[in-house]
Design a protein around this motif. Structure first.
Motif, PDB file in Angstrom:
ATOM      1  N   VAL A   1     -20.044 -11.193   1.186  1.00  0.00           N
ATOM      2  CA  VAL A   1     -21.139 -10.368   1.714  1.00  0.00           C
ATOM      3  C   VAL A   1     -20.833  -9.924   3.137  1.00  0.00           C
ATOM      4  N   VAL A   2     -20.308 -10.837   3.953  1.00  0.00           N
ATOM      5  CA  VAL A   2     -19.982 -10.495   5.346  1.00  0.00           C
ATOM      6  C   VAL A   2     -18.910  -9.413   5.406  1.00  0.00           C
ATOM      7  N   LEU A   3     -17.887  -9.521   4.582  1.00  0.00           N
ATOM      8  CA  LEU A   3     -16.818  -8.519   4.574  1.00  0.00           C
ATOM      9  C   LEU A   3     -17.354  -7.147   4.178  1.00  0.00           C
ATOM     10  N   ILE A   4     -18.189  -7.104   3.156  1.00  0.00           N
ATOM     11  CA  ILE A   4     -18.738  -5.822   2.711  1.00  0.00           C
ATOM     12  C   ILE A   4     -19.640  -5.211   3.791  1.00  0.00           C
TER      13      ILE A   4
ATOM     14  N   LEU B   1      -7.705   5.969  12.141  1.00  0.00           N
ATOM     15  CA  LEU B   1      -6.978   5.373  11.019  1.00  0.00           C
ATOM     16  C   LEU B   1      -7.202   3.861  10.957  1.00  0.00           C
ATOM     17  N   GLY B   2      -7.208   3.226  12.137  1.00  0.00           N
ATOM     18  CA  GLY B   2      -7.433   1.783  12.169  1.00  0.00           C
ATOM     19  C   GLY B   2      -8.800   1.415  11.628  1.00  0.00           C
ATOM     20  N   MET B   3      -9.833   2.185  12.031  1.00  0.00           N
ATOM     21  CA  MET B   3     -11.193   1.906  11.555  1.00  0.00           C
ATOM     22  C   MET B   3     -11.303   2.163  10.054  1.00  0.00           C
ATOM     23  N   LEU B   4     -10.680   3.230   9.574  1.00  0.00           N
ATOM     24  CA  LEU B   4     -10.741   3.553   8.156  1.00  0.00           C
ATOM     25  C   LEU B   4     -10.033   2.496   7.320  1.00  0.00           C
ATOM     26  N   LEU B   5      -8.836   2.097   7.758  1.00  0.00           N
ATOM     27  CA  LEU B   5      -8.084   1.097   7.003  1.00  0.00           C
ATOM     28  C   LEU B   5      -8.785  -0.259   7.007  1.00  0.00           C
TER      29      LEU B   5
ATOM     30  N   SER C   1     -12.001  -0.751   7.260  1.00  0.00           N
ATOM     31  CA  SER C   1     -13.181  -0.642   6.412  1.00  0.00           C
ATOM     32  C   SER C   1     -12.809  -0.726   4.936  1.00  0.00           C
ATOM     33  N   ILE C   2     -11.758   0.002   4.551  1.00  0.00           N
ATOM     34  CA  ILE C   2     -11.311  -0.030   3.160  1.00  0.00           C
ATOM     35  C   ILE C   2     -10.850  -1.433   2.780  1.00  0.00           C
ATOM     36  N   SER C   3     -10.076  -2.077   3.665  1.00  0.00           N
ATOM     37  CA  SER C   3      -9.578  -3.424   3.374  1.00  0.00           C
ATOM     38  C   SER C   3     -10.722  -4.422   3.260  1.00  0.00           C
ATOM     39  N   GLY C   4     -11.691  -4.333   4.197  1.00  0.00           N
ATOM     40  CA  GLY C   4     -12.824  -5.247   4.157  1.00  0.00           C
ATOM     41  C   GLY C   4     -13.654  -5.065   2.898  1.00  0.00           C
ATOM     42  N   PHE C   5     -13.882  -3.810   2.513  1.00  0.00           N
ATOM     43  CA  PHE C   5     -14.663  -3.543   1.307  1.00  0.00           C
ATOM     44  C   PHE C   5     -13.910  -4.018   0.069  1.00  0.00           C
ATOM     45  N   TRP C   6     -12.602  -3.759   0.034  1.00  0.00           N
ATOM     46  CA  TRP C   6     -11.761  -4.165  -1.095  1.00  0.00           C
ATOM     47  C   TRP C   6     -11.778  -5.681  -1.252  1.00  0.00           C
ATOM     48  N   LEU C   7     -11.520  -6.401  -0.142  1.00  0.00           N
ATOM     49  CA  LEU C   7     -11.499  -7.860  -0.192  1.00  0.00           C
ATOM     50  C   LEU C   7     -12.876  -8.434  -0.494  1.00  0.00           C
ATOM     51  N   GLY C   8     -13.917  -7.785   0.032  1.00  0.00           N
ATOM     52  CA  GLY C   8     -15.273  -8.256  -0.224  1.00  0.00           C
ATOM     53  C   GLY C   8     -15.650  -8.154  -1.695  1.00  0.00           C
TER      54      GLY C   8
ATOM     55  N   HIS D   1      -8.238 -12.255 -13.699  1.00  0.00           N
ATOM     56  CA  HIS D   1      -8.643 -11.337 -12.632  1.00  0.00           C
ATOM     57  C   HIS D   1      -7.411 -10.623 -12.099  1.00  0.00           C
ATOM     58  N   ASP D   2      -7.633  -9.528 -11.403  1.00  0.00           N
ATOM     59  CA  ASP D   2      -6.542  -8.716 -10.866  1.00  0.00           C
ATOM     60  C   ASP D   2      -6.935  -8.228  -9.472  1.00  0.00           C
ATOM     61  N   GLY D   3      -6.282  -8.772  -8.443  1.00  0.00           N
ATOM     62  CA  GLY D   3      -6.599  -8.390  -7.071  1.00  0.00           C
ATOM     63  C   GLY D   3      -6.277  -6.942  -6.750  1.00  0.00           C
ATOM     64  N   LEU D   4      -5.356  -6.331  -7.482  1.00  0.00           N
ATOM     65  CA  LEU D   4      -5.006  -4.938  -7.233  1.00  0.00           C
ATOM     66  C   LEU D   4      -5.994  -3.970  -7.877  1.00  0.00           C
ATOM     67  N   ARG D   5      -6.807  -4.499  -8.783  1.00  0.00           N
ATOM     68  CA  ARG D   5      -7.809  -3.655  -9.454  1.00  0.00           C
ATOM     69  C   ARG D   5      -9.174  -4.348  -9.426  1.00  0.00           C
ATOM     70  N   PRO D   6      -9.784  -4.439  -8.243  1.00  0.00           N
ATOM     71  CA  PRO D   6     -11.053  -5.180  -8.135  1.00  0.00           C
ATOM     72  C   PRO D   6     -12.222  -4.502  -8.837  1.00  0.00           C
TER      73      PRO D   6
END
Length: 267
Positions: free
Chosen positions: A65-68, A95-99, A101-108, A140-145
């Protein structure tokens, strides 16, 4: 008996040693007081052991939840800046903010699905009369959440003689870092040491060795060879989870009817 060189091709990541093969004597005697859970079920036909691969579900759900939320907040900050200044951020910060955000949402999303969609238990059944092992396994598949087909429970059936147990130790993210010890089971091509697939068996080397020894004793000698456990079996599907949202949302264990019948009966 332990093997000092890997028997399997390839060995498990972080390989420490191979445990005795199915037809050999166990390397240790099961000692119930040090095991976290007794068998889920035991009779003259089959032994069912708990095999949950996921721990600390409540903490993982909070992290997800925190990551998302951080990912969404980061995008909102960037959008607010653009609206307030009528200009974009410099390229590198953008680019840093976008990456991030995408990484945090993906991991979340990955952590959330791992936490609340994995079943309450992933039991493994050893059928002594059929010489088969039935595994209730969450894939599960971490590359396809976001995938539907790559995630979910599958029940798999293996020949007892084709299974091998390995103890391994790898460094993992544990706050300040640390070793994560576990025992996994490898499925080999019949008559060879070639590994076809692997799956988690137990957390901790000592726990895994004792559970593997229990499986060996049961398959070789029967239920009378196992020790008596002082605690009753845990009912994973009906335990009190009022204060653990992740466990309340997690699905119950439900074997397919045909596999359930086959795994509990004689040929």
């Amino acid at each position: 008996m332990f093997f000092t060189k890997p028997l399997l091709d390839p060995p498990a990541p972080g390989w420490k040693r191979d445990l005795p093969m199915p037809d050999l004597p166990p390397s240790t005697d099961p000692y119930p007081p040090v095991l976290p859970h007794p068998p889920n079920y035991l009779d003259s036909v089959y032994l069912e052991l708990p095999r949950s691969a996921y721990r600390k579900r409540g903490l993982c759900a909070c992290v997800a939840v925190v990551l998302i939320l951080l990912a969404i907040f980061s995008l909102l900050i960037g959008g607010a800046y653009i609206l307030a200044t009528a200009s974009f951020l410099p390229l590198v910060p953008s680019l840093g903010m976008l990456l991030s955000s995408i990484s945090g949402f993906w991991l979340g999303i990955y952590a959330w699905r791992m936490t609340v969609q994995a079943p309450l238990d992933e039991p493994i059944r050893f059928n002594r009369l059929r010489r088969k092992v039935y595994v209730y396994r969450y894939h599960h598949d971490g590359l396809r959440p976001f995938s539907r087909t790559a995630w979910g429970v599958r029940t798999e059936v293996y020949d007892w003689n084709d299974l091998r147990a390995e103890a391994s130790s790898v460094y993992g993210p544990m706050g300040t870092g640390g070793l994560i010890e576990s025992v996994s089971i490898a499925v080999v091509k019949p008559g060879t040491c070639q590994v076809l697939e692997r799956f988690h068996f137990a957390h901790g080397t000592m726990q895994g060795e004792m559970y593997w020894a229990m499986a060996q004793l049961f398959m070789q000698q029967g239920p009378q060879a196992l020790p008596t456990f002082p605690r009753p079996p845990r009912d994973w599907n009906n335990e009190d989870a009022r204060f653990n949202l992740a466990r309340r949302l997690a699905p119950k264990v439900q074997w397919p009817a045909d596999i359930d019948l086959q795994s509990r009966t004689a040929p």
